[in-house]
Scaffold this motif. Structure first.
Motif, PDB file in Angstrom:
ATOM      1  N   UNK A  28       0.805  -1.227   0.000  1.00  0.00           N
ATOM      2  CA  UNK A  28       0.000   0.000   0.000  1.00  0.00           C
ATOM      3  C   UNK A  28       0.837   1.276   0.000  1.00  0.00           C
ATOM      4  N   UNK A  29       2.164   1.155   0.002  1.00  0.00           N
ATOM      5  CA  UNK A  29       3.002   2.350  -0.108  1.00  0.00           C
ATOM      6  C   UNK A  29       3.592   2.788   1.213  1.00  0.00           C
ATOM      7  N   UNK A  30       3.492   4.075   1.518  1.00  0.00           N
ATOM      8  CA  UNK A  30       4.112   4.619   2.731  1.00  0.00           C
ATOM      9  C   UNK A  30       3.347   5.839   3.214  1.00  0.00           C
ATOM     10  N   UNK A  31       3.417   6.046   4.518  1.00  0.00           N
ATOM     11  CA  UNK A  31       2.785   7.184   5.196  1.00  0.00           C
ATOM     12  C   UNK A  31       3.876   7.924   5.953  1.00  0.00           C
ATOM     13  N   UNK A  32       3.865   9.250   5.929  1.00  0.00           N
ATOM     14  CA  UNK A  32       4.898  10.032   6.605  1.00  0.00           C
ATOM     15  C   UNK A  32       4.286  11.226   7.317  1.00  0.00           C
ATOM     16  N   UNK A  33       4.903  11.586   8.436  1.00  0.00           N
ATOM     17  CA  UNK A  33       4.490  12.766   9.196  1.00  0.00           C
ATOM     18  C   UNK A  33       5.702  13.647   9.460  1.00  0.00           C
ATOM     19  N   UNK A  34       5.494  14.948   9.301  1.00  0.00           N
ATOM     20  CA  UNK A  34       6.436  15.960   9.745  1.00  0.00           C
ATOM     21  C   UNK A  34       5.707  16.821  10.767  1.00  0.00           C
ATOM     22  N   UNK A  35       6.381  17.782  11.392  1.00  0.00           N
ATOM     23  CA  UNK A  35       5.660  18.659  12.322  1.00  0.00           C
ATOM     24  C   UNK A  35       4.566  19.485  11.651  1.00  0.00           C
ATOM     25  N   UNK A  36       4.559  19.556  10.309  1.00  0.00           N
ATOM     26  CA  UNK A  36       3.627  20.439   9.614  1.00  0.00           C
ATOM     27  C   UNK A  36       2.487  19.717   8.906  1.00  0.00           C
ATOM     28  N   UNK A  37       2.687  18.459   8.491  1.00  0.00           N
ATOM     29  CA  UNK A  37       1.650  17.779   7.708  1.00  0.00           C
ATOM     30  C   UNK A  37       1.935  16.285   7.669  1.00  0.00           C
ATOM     31  N   UNK A  38       0.979  15.540   7.086  1.00  0.00           N
ATOM     32  CA  UNK A  38       1.124  14.103   6.857  1.00  0.00           C
ATOM     33  C   UNK A  38       0.777  13.806   5.405  1.00  0.00           C
ATOM     34  N   UNK A  39       1.443  12.810   4.816  1.00  0.00           N
ATOM     35  CA  UNK A  39       1.165  12.415   3.439  1.00  0.00           C
ATOM     36  C   UNK A  39       1.179  10.893   3.329  1.00  0.00           C
ATOM     37  N   UNK A  40       0.446  10.382   2.359  1.00  0.00           N
ATOM     38  CA  UNK A  40       0.459   8.962   2.013  1.00  0.00           C
ATOM     39  C   UNK A  40       0.763   8.838   0.530  1.00  0.00           C
ATOM     40  N   UNK A  41       1.658   7.929   0.177  1.00  0.00           N
ATOM     41  CA  UNK A  41       1.987   7.681  -1.225  1.00  0.00           C
ATOM     42  C   UNK A  41       1.743   6.206  -1.531  1.00  0.00           C
ATOM     43  N   UNK A  42       1.205   5.944  -2.701  1.00  0.00           N
ATOM     44  CA  UNK A  42       0.815   4.604  -3.105  1.00  0.00           C
ATOM     45  C   UNK A  42       1.968   3.916  -3.845  1.00  0.00           C
ATOM     46  N   UNK A  43       2.125   2.622  -3.590  1.00  0.00           N
ATOM     47  CA  UNK A  43       3.161   1.853  -4.279  1.00  0.00           C
ATOM     48  C   UNK A  43       2.666   1.386  -5.639  1.00  0.00           C
ATOM     49  N   UNK A  44       3.539   1.306  -6.623  1.00  0.00           N
ATOM     50  CA  UNK A  44       3.137   0.750  -7.928  1.00  0.00           C
ATOM     51  C   UNK A  44       2.943  -0.754  -7.827  1.00  0.00           C
ATOM     52  N   UNK A  45       2.174  -1.301  -8.751  1.00  0.00           N
ATOM     53  CA  UNK A  45       2.017  -2.747  -8.795  1.00  0.00           C
ATOM     54  C   UNK A  45       3.272  -3.375  -9.386  1.00  0.00           C
ATOM     55  N   UNK A  46       3.796  -4.386  -8.713  1.00  0.00           N
ATOM     56  CA  UNK A  46       4.982  -5.088  -9.200  1.00  0.00           C
ATOM     57  C   UNK A  46       4.753  -6.585  -9.062  1.00  0.00           C
ATOM     58  N   UNK A  47       5.482  -7.349  -9.847  1.00  0.00           N
ATOM     59  CA  UNK A  47       5.471  -8.798  -9.732  1.00  0.00           C
ATOM     60  C   UNK A  47       6.480  -9.183  -8.653  1.00  0.00           C
ATOM     61  N   UNK A  48       5.972  -9.580  -7.497  1.00  0.00           N
ATOM     62  CA  UNK A  48       6.833  -9.818  -6.336  1.00  0.00           C
ATOM     63  C   UNK A  48       7.480 -11.191  -6.420  1.00  0.00           C
ATOM     64  N   UNK A  49       8.815 -11.199  -6.373  1.00  0.00           N
ATOM     65  CA  UNK A  49       9.566 -12.444  -6.265  1.00  0.00           C
ATOM     66  C   UNK A  49       9.701 -12.817  -4.793  1.00  0.00           C
ATOM     67  N   UNK A  50      10.202 -11.885  -3.985  1.00  0.00           N
ATOM     68  CA  UNK A  50      10.152 -11.997  -2.531  1.00  0.00           C
ATOM     69  C   UNK A  50      10.331 -10.597  -1.954  1.00  0.00           C
ATOM     70  N   UNK A  51      10.091 -10.461  -0.657  1.00  0.00           N
ATOM     71  CA  UNK A  51      10.172  -9.150  -0.010  1.00  0.00           C
ATOM     72  C   UNK A  51      11.422  -9.011   0.848  1.00  0.00           C
ATOM     73  N   UNK A  52      12.365  -9.941   0.711  1.00  0.00           N
ATOM     74  CA  UNK A  52      13.590  -9.892   1.501  1.00  0.00           C
ATOM     75  C   UNK A  52      14.354  -8.606   1.173  1.00  0.00           C
ATOM     76  N   UNK A  53      14.653  -7.813   2.186  1.00  0.00           N
ATOM     77  CA  UNK A  53      15.433  -6.594   1.990  1.00  0.00           C
ATOM     78  C   UNK A  53      14.660  -5.414   1.455  1.00  0.00           C
TER      79      UNK A  53
END
Length: 316
Positions: free
Chosen positions: A215-240
């Motif tokens: 689903x991507x990533x969520x970030x907060x700073x002292x001023x605001x919060x944002x969410x960014x979506x991950x692209x669809x990829x063909x997952x081999x594994x999630x190691x690393x």
């Protein structure tokens, strides 16, 4: 220049029948160091590494990726090993044969902009006490940006209450915190990761980032919060993948001039569009790693060809 402090070990990854194991150098901090070096950063990894067969394999891998290795004095006389098995979604379950008992902190050179640590290095004692003291000393001096990824390993940890207190204390020593939603579910069962990010930000960091897997990533700073979506990829594994995200995050922030002495206020004041581009870059690096077997992050030429990142001329 970025100094990474933490474990380097040899992963033994089982095939689907658990009959054959492939050996791959690993350890979250070591993966971050390799990811940064491949993206073009100057990196030193301060770690516990012994001149035995696993240690020589890991050391060769680090040197081949232009990571400068600073061996820390330690009590143990063997390089650590992790056994790993992959599930149907490419996720890994680990069984560790590990020691982290360094006795001295690393040298932090005057040209170092960022100190990154976390994972086992900040959780497994007695070495974790050495690393936390280093974080505290560097936070007082203000000479480097401090980055932390707790990277929770439940099989090596104590009670949830004790570990959440430790992590919260270390979060208060950091300028940048990256954590996965999976880690937060273990530390704070039933609590929204966005609520934890807000609470952690109040403890002192300038930036808190929560990775959300596909689903991507969520970030907060002292001023605001944002969410960014991950692209669809063909997952081999999630190691690393999480370590690759951290490497992309720090590389992009370094390219934007937001790491180092007296840059804390500028980091906290990053613009919304700037943070979105930083997150997009980190997500892209992690996604590329998911499309490959093992912890195999992309090189800077990959980023440049896709017009990503500071070495592609992007202004964050």
């Amino acid at each position: 220049m970025i100094t990474v402090v933490g474990e380097a070990l040899l992963d033994l990854i089982a095939d689907s029948d658990a009959q054959v194991f492939a050996s791959r150098p690993g350890g979250s901090p070591a993966n971050v160091a390799v990811g940064l070096a491949r993206l073009g950063a100057q990196v030193t990894l301060a770690t516990q590494l012994v001149d035995d067969l696993p240690g020589r394999i890991v050391g060769k891998h680090l040197r081949a990726n232009d990571v400068v290795v600073q061996r820390l004095p330690a009590q143990s006389s063997a390089t650590s090993i992790a056994l790993a098995a992959l599930d149907n979604d490419g996720g890994a379950t680990y069984d560790f044969r590990i020691a982290w008992d360094v006795t001295e902190p690393p040298r932090i050179l005057p040209d170092c902009l960022c100190l990154h640590t976390g994972s086992i290095a900040t959780a497994l004692y007695p070495g974790a006490a050495v690393v936390e003291d280093l974080m505290r000393t560097q936070r007082r001096s203000g000479s480097v940006t401090i980055s932390l990824d707790p990277n929770i390993r439940p099989s090596l940890l104590g009670s949830i209450d004790g570990e959440s207190a430790r992590v919260e204390r270390q979060v208060g020593l950091a300028d940048i915190v990256k954590v996965s939603a999976e880690d937060l579910r273990w530390l704070y069962p039933g609590t929204d990761p966005r609520t934890v990010a807000r609470d952690w930000l109040a403890r002192g960091p300038a930036l808190v980032v929560v990775t959300l897997g596909a689903d991507g990533a969520y970030a907060r700073t002292p001023r605001f919060a944002v969410t960014r979506i991950a692209p669809q990829v063909s997952v081999v594994d999630t190691v690393g993948a999480g370590d690759a995200f951290t490497a992309g995050l720090l590389d992009a922030l370094g390219g934007a001039g937001l790491l180092g002495r007296s840059r804390r206020e500028q980091l906290a004041a990053i613009t919304r569009s700037g943070l979105e581009e930083v997150l997009d870059f980190a997500i892209a690096v992690a996604s590329a790693t998911c499309s490959r077997q093992g912890a195999d992050p992309p090189h800077w030429r990959w980023a440049a060809n896709r017009h990503f990142g500071p070495r592609a001329g992007r202004d964050f």
